[in-house]
Design a protein around this motif. Structure first.
Motif, PDB file in Angstrom:
ATOM      1  N   LYS A  35      42.800  45.993  45.756  1.00  0.00           N
ATOM      2  CA  LYS A  35      43.847  45.341  46.535  1.00  0.00           C
ATOM      3  C   LYS A  35      43.751  43.829  46.400  1.00  0.00           C
ATOM      4  CE  LYS A  35      43.739  49.236  49.624  1.00  0.00           C
ATOM      5  NZ  LYS A  35      43.262  49.758  50.875  1.00  0.00           N
ATOM      6  N   VAL A  36      44.860  43.164  46.654  1.00  0.00           N
ATOM      7  CA  VAL A  36      44.892  41.705  46.621  1.00  0.00           C
ATOM      8  C   VAL A  36      43.835  41.183  47.589  1.00  0.00           C
ATOM      9  CG1 VAL A  36      46.268  39.657  47.120  1.00  0.00           C
ATOM     10  CG2 VAL A  36      47.327  41.627  45.985  1.00  0.00           C
ATOM     11  N   GLY A  37      43.013  40.268  47.115  1.00  0.00           N
ATOM     12  CA  GLY A  37      41.960  39.685  47.938  1.00  0.00           C
ATOM     13  C   GLY A  37      40.597  40.312  47.732  1.00  0.00           C
ATOM     14  N   ASP A  38      40.545  41.469  47.063  1.00  0.00           N
ATOM     15  CA  ASP A  38      39.264  42.107  46.779  1.00  0.00           C
ATOM     16  C   ASP A  38      38.517  41.320  45.710  1.00  0.00           C
ATOM     17  OD1 ASP A  38      39.895  44.139  48.530  1.00  0.00           O
ATOM     18  OD2 ASP A  38      40.293  45.620  46.970  1.00  0.00           O
ATOM     19  N   LEU A  39      37.196  41.279  45.831  1.00  0.00           N
ATOM     20  CA  LEU A  39      36.349  40.669  44.816  1.00  0.00           C
ATOM     21  C   LEU A  39      35.802  41.804  43.960  1.00  0.00           C
ATOM     22  CD1 LEU A  39      34.780  38.306  43.577  1.00  0.00           C
ATOM     23  CD2 LEU A  39      33.014  38.718  45.286  1.00  0.00           C
ATOM     24  N   VAL A  40      36.141  41.805  42.671  1.00  0.00           N
ATOM     25  CA  VAL A  40      35.741  42.890  41.775  1.00  0.00           C
ATOM     26  C   VAL A  40      34.539  42.460  40.943  1.00  0.00           C
ATOM     27  CG1 VAL A  40      36.475  44.404  39.900  1.00  0.00           C
ATOM     28  CG2 VAL A  40      38.105  43.746  41.675  1.00  0.00           C
ATOM     29  N   SER A  41      33.532  43.331  40.908  1.00  0.00           N
ATOM     30  CA  SER A  41      32.340  43.110  40.098  1.00  0.00           C
ATOM     31  C   SER A  41      32.191  44.278  39.141  1.00  0.00           C
ATOM     32  CB  SER A  41      31.088  43.021  40.981  1.00  0.00           C
ATOM     33  OG  SER A  41      31.200  41.967  41.903  1.00  0.00           O
ATOM     34  N   CYS A  42      31.849  43.976  37.890  1.00  0.00           N
ATOM     35  CA  CYS A  42      31.643  45.018  36.884  1.00  0.00           C
ATOM     36  C   CYS A  42      30.176  45.024  36.469  1.00  0.00           C
ATOM     37  CB  CYS A  42      32.522  44.778  35.666  1.00  0.00           C
ATOM     38  SG  CYS A  42      34.282  44.919  35.999  1.00  0.00           S
ATOM     39  N   TYR A  43      29.631  46.223  36.358  1.00  0.00           N
ATOM     40  CA  TYR A  43      28.242  46.409  35.974  1.00  0.00           C
ATOM     41  C   TYR A  43      28.202  47.314  34.757  1.00  0.00           C
ATOM     42  CZ  TYR A  43      27.693  44.665  40.698  1.00  0.00           C
ATOM     43  OH  TYR A  43      27.769  43.893  41.833  1.00  0.00           O
ATOM     44  N   SER A  44      27.465  46.913  33.730  1.00  0.00           N
ATOM     45  CA  SER A  44      27.448  47.699  32.497  1.00  0.00           C
ATOM     46  C   SER A  44      26.024  47.984  32.044  1.00  0.00           C
ATOM     47  CB  SER A  44      28.219  46.963  31.389  1.00  0.00           C
ATOM     48  OG  SER A  44      27.687  45.685  31.166  1.00  0.00           O
ATOM     49  N   GLN A  45      25.903  49.100  31.319  1.00  0.00           N
ATOM     50  CA  GLN A  45      24.616  49.431  30.718  1.00  0.00           C
ATOM     51  C   GLN A  45      24.871  50.172  29.413  1.00  0.00           C
ATOM     52  OE1 GLN A  45      23.191  52.165  33.934  1.00  0.00           O
ATOM     53  NE2 GLN A  45      22.412  53.306  32.208  1.00  0.00           N
ATOM     54  N   ILE A  46      23.967  49.977  28.467  1.00  0.00           N
ATOM     55  CA  ILE A  46      24.092  50.620  27.166  1.00  0.00           C
ATOM     56  C   ILE A  46      23.731  52.085  27.293  1.00  0.00           C
ATOM     57  CG2 ILE A  46      23.156  50.710  24.820  1.00  0.00           C
ATOM     58  CD1 ILE A  46      22.838  47.650  25.044  1.00  0.00           C
ATOM     59  N   THR A  55      27.675  52.068  22.501  1.00  0.00           N
ATOM     60  CA  THR A  55      28.413  52.740  23.573  1.00  0.00           C
ATOM     61  C   THR A  55      27.915  52.198  24.910  1.00  0.00           C
ATOM     62  OG1 THR A  55      28.653  54.725  22.227  1.00  0.00           O
ATOM     63  CG2 THR A  55      28.991  54.975  24.603  1.00  0.00           C
ATOM     64  N   VAL A  56      28.869  51.803  25.750  1.00  0.00           N
ATOM     65  CA  VAL A  56      28.540  51.144  27.016  1.00  0.00           C
ATOM     66  C   VAL A  56      29.236  51.855  28.176  1.00  0.00           C
ATOM     67  CG1 VAL A  56      28.623  48.950  28.291  1.00  0.00           C
ATOM     68  CG2 VAL A  56      28.350  48.925  25.810  1.00  0.00           C
ATOM     69  N   HIS A  57      28.497  52.051  29.263  1.00  0.00           N
ATOM     70  CA  HIS A  57      29.065  52.601  30.497  1.00  0.00           C
ATOM     71  C   HIS A  57      29.278  51.444  31.456  1.00  0.00           C
ATOM     72  CE1 HIS A  57      28.910  54.518  34.499  1.00  0.00           C
ATOM     73  NE2 HIS A  57      29.747  55.343  33.905  1.00  0.00           N
ATOM     74  N   ILE A  58      30.455  51.394  32.074  1.00  0.00           N
ATOM     75  CA  ILE A  58      30.802  50.305  32.978  1.00  0.00           C
ATOM     76  C   ILE A  58      31.265  50.884  34.315  1.00  0.00           C
ATOM     77  CG2 ILE A  58      32.240  48.249  33.341  1.00  0.00           C
ATOM     78  CD1 ILE A  58      32.182  49.629  29.895  1.00  0.00           C
ATOM     79  N   GLU A  59      30.796  50.302  35.404  1.00  0.00           N
ATOM     80  CA  GLU A  59      31.280  50.640  36.737  1.00  0.00           C
ATOM     81  C   GLU A  59      31.869  49.380  37.355  1.00  0.00           C
ATOM     82  OE1 GLU A  59      28.069  52.293  39.003  1.00  0.00           O
ATOM     83  OE2 GLU A  59      28.340  54.275  38.096  1.00  0.00           O
ATOM     84  N   ALA A  60      33.028  49.525  37.979  1.00  0.00           N
ATOM     85  CA  ALA A  60      33.659  48.406  38.689  1.00  0.00           C
ATOM     86  C   ALA A  60      33.603  48.703  40.177  1.00  0.00           C
ATOM     87  CB  ALA A  60      35.097  48.234  38.237  1.00  0.00           C
ATOM     88  N   GLU A  61      33.160  47.717  40.931  1.00  0.00           N
ATOM     89  CA  GLU A  61      33.078  47.835  42.387  1.00  0.00           C
ATOM     90  C   GLU A  61      33.893  46.717  43.013  1.00  0.00           C
ATOM     91  OE1 GLU A  61      28.953  47.754  43.444  1.00  0.00           O
ATOM     92  OE2 GLU A  61      28.622  49.800  42.718  1.00  0.00           O
ATOM     93  N   ALA A  62      34.451  47.005  44.179  1.00  0.00           N
ATOM     94  CA  ALA A  62      35.248  46.001  44.889  1.00  0.00           C
ATOM     95  C   ALA A  62      34.639  45.718  46.248  1.00  0.00           C
ATOM     96  CB  ALA A  62      36.683  46.488  45.056  1.00  0.00           C
ATOM     97  N   SER A  63      34.455  44.426  46.527  1.00  0.00           N
ATOM     98  CA  SER A  63      34.114  43.986  47.881  1.00  0.00           C
ATOM     99  C   SER A  63      35.449  43.787  48.569  1.00  0.00           C
ATOM    100  CB  SER A  63      33.337  42.677  47.856  1.00  0.00           C
ATOM    101  OG  SER A  63      32.089  42.859  47.239  1.00  0.00           O
ATOM    102  N   ARG A  64      35.678  44.578  49.561  1.00  0.00           N
ATOM    103  CA  ARG A  64      36.988  44.590  50.214  1.00  0.00           C
ATOM    104  C   ARG A  64      37.219  43.347  51.056  1.00  0.00           C
ATOM    105  NH1 ARG A  64      39.703  48.122  47.203  1.00  0.00           N
ATOM    106  NH2 ARG A  64      38.656  50.125  47.076  1.00  0.00           N
ATOM    107  N   GLN A  65      38.467  42.944  51.114  1.00  0.00           N
ATOM    108  CA  GLN A  65      38.862  41.769  51.876  1.00  0.00           C
ATOM    109  C   GLN A  65      38.478  41.915  53.350  1.00  0.00           C
ATOM    110  OE1 GLN A  65      43.045  41.052  51.716  1.00  0.00           O
ATOM    111  NE2 GLN A  65      42.871  38.964  52.438  1.00  0.00           N
ATOM    112  N   ARG A  66      38.435  43.149  53.829  1.00  0.00           N
ATOM    113  CA  ARG A  66      38.116  43.403  55.239  1.00  0.00           C
ATOM    114  C   ARG A  66      36.681  43.038  55.589  1.00  0.00           C
ATOM    115  NH1 ARG A  66      37.656  48.406  52.679  1.00  0.00           N
ATOM    116  NH2 ARG A  66      35.631  49.374  53.034  1.00  0.00           N
ATOM    117  N   SER A  67      35.839  42.902  54.566  1.00  0.00           N
ATOM    118  CA  SER A  67      34.428  42.673  54.816  1.00  0.00           C
ATOM    119  C   SER A  67      33.945  41.491  53.977  1.00  0.00           C
ATOM    120  CB  SER A  67      33.625  43.913  54.442  1.00  0.00           C
ATOM    121  OG  SER A  67      32.259  43.641  54.487  1.00  0.00           O
ATOM    122  N   HIS A  68      33.197  40.616  54.595  1.00  0.00           N
ATOM    123  CA  HIS A  68      32.617  39.495  53.861  1.00  0.00           C
ATOM    124  C   HIS A  68      31.190  39.802  53.451  1.00  0.00           C
ATOM    125  CE1 HIS A  68      36.088  37.030  54.577  1.00  0.00           C
ATOM    126  NE2 HIS A  68      36.042  37.352  55.857  1.00  0.00           N
TER     127      HIS A  68
END
Length: 97
Positions: A35-46, A55-68
């Motif tokens: 959502k707009v305002g979310d902070l997205v972080s991507c984490y990858s590993q071979i 070949t790389v696996h990636i996970e994306a996580e969002a820190s929601r605007q509702r929480s600091h």
């Protein structure tokens, strides 16, 4: 998806020791909306290294605007991408080990 590709390619470039190109998206799951305002972080590993590929696996996580609280993150995407190492002419080359 572009952010996931960039996150994966950074690790692939380091492993390959030079330029890479994305050659396959083996899996891409969008688990939750970003959502707009979310902070997205991507984490990858071979996952694996072949003769010319990484070949790389990636996970994306969002820190929601509702929480600091940076610890309050939701998994929003999961992907596995394959990159091939390229020489100066744009042709596949062996991954430097």
């Amino acid at each position: 998806m572009s952010q996931i590709d960039i996150a994966g390619s950074v690790l692939a470039v380091r492993e390959a020791g030079g330029r890479v190109a994305t050659v396959a998206v083996r899996e891409l799951r969008f688990i939750a909306p970003i959502k707009v305002g979310d902070l997205v972080s991507c984490y990858s590993q071979i996952v694996s290294v072949g003769r010319t590929s990484v070949t790389v696996h990636i996970e994306a996580e969002a820190s929601r605007q509702r929480s600091h609280d940076i610890e309050d993150q939701d998994l929003v995407a999961d992907a596995t991408l394959v990159y091939v190492a390229l020489d100066e002419n744009g042709r596949p080359r062996p991954v430097r080990r």
